[in-house]
Write an enzyme that holds these catalytic residues in place. Structure first.
Site, PDB file in Angstrom:
ATOM      1  N   ARG A  20       0.824  -1.205   0.000  1.00 44.01           N
ATOM      2  CA  ARG A  20       0.000   0.000   0.000  1.00 44.01           C
ATOM      3  C   ARG A  20       0.862   1.261   0.000  1.00 44.01           C
ATOM      4  O   ARG A  20       0.509   2.260  -0.630  1.00 44.01           O
ATOM      5  CB  ARG A  20      -0.996  -0.028   1.152  1.00 44.01           C
ATOM      6  N   THR A  26      -5.014   6.425  -2.185  1.00 44.27           N
ATOM      7  CA  THR A  26      -6.034   6.038  -3.160  1.00 44.27           C
ATOM      8  C   THR A  26      -6.375   7.190  -4.095  1.00 44.27           C
ATOM      9  O   THR A  26      -6.542   6.996  -5.297  1.00 44.27           O
ATOM     10  CB  THR A  26      -7.299   5.546  -2.438  1.00 44.27           C
ATOM     11  N   ARG A  37       0.666   5.592  -7.782  1.00 43.38           N
ATOM     12  CA  ARG A  37      -0.419   6.543  -8.052  1.00 43.38           C
ATOM     13  C   ARG A  37       0.099   7.980  -8.141  1.00 43.38           C
ATOM     14  O   ARG A  37      -0.402   8.762  -8.945  1.00 43.38           O
ATOM     15  CB  ARG A  37      -1.488   6.421  -6.969  1.00 43.38           C
ATOM     16  N   ASN A  47      -8.386   4.778 -11.443  1.00 44.49           N
ATOM     17  CA  ASN A  47      -7.333   4.246 -10.587  1.00 44.49           C
ATOM     18  C   ASN A  47      -6.614   3.127 -11.315  1.00 44.49           C
ATOM     19  O   ASN A  47      -7.235   2.237 -11.867  1.00 44.49           O
ATOM     20  CB  ASN A  47      -7.949   3.740  -9.282  1.00 44.49           C
ATOM     21  N   HIS A  50      -4.606  -1.624  -7.657  1.00 41.05           N
ATOM     22  CA  HIS A  50      -5.374  -2.012  -6.481  1.00 41.05           C
ATOM     23  C   HIS A  50      -4.461  -2.812  -5.566  1.00 41.05           C
ATOM     24  O   HIS A  50      -3.646  -3.608  -6.029  1.00 41.05           O
ATOM     25  CB  HIS A  50      -6.573  -2.879  -6.862  1.00 41.05           C
TER      26      HIS A  50
END
Length: 67
Positions: A20, A26, A37, A47, A50
């Site tokens: 993460r 996110t 990201r 996005n 995941h």
């Protein structure tokens, strides 16, 4: 899905948190530079990566995507 999908299962010490961190926030507007990201995503609606948010979620997603 707009293109090819690559699914991977990673394991290791603190793998969920580490993955993460690599992905970034996110919402790419808040994702740090150097994260996937932060460097490559433009909007939260499109996005591009995941990552499971817990070991329990990861176990459920592994069953769903990797028979």
């Amino acid at each position: 899905v707009d293109g090819p999908v690559v699914g991977v299962i990673l394991e290791g010490t603190d793998a969920v948190r580490q993955m993460r961190n690599l992905c970034g926030a996110t919402d790419p507007q808040f994702a740090a530079a150097g994260t996937i990201r932060g460097d490559y995503s433009c909007t939260i609606d499109a996005n591009l990566i995941h990552a499971s948010d817990s070991v329990e979620t990861a176990e459920a997603e592994m069953k769903r995507f990797f028979e």
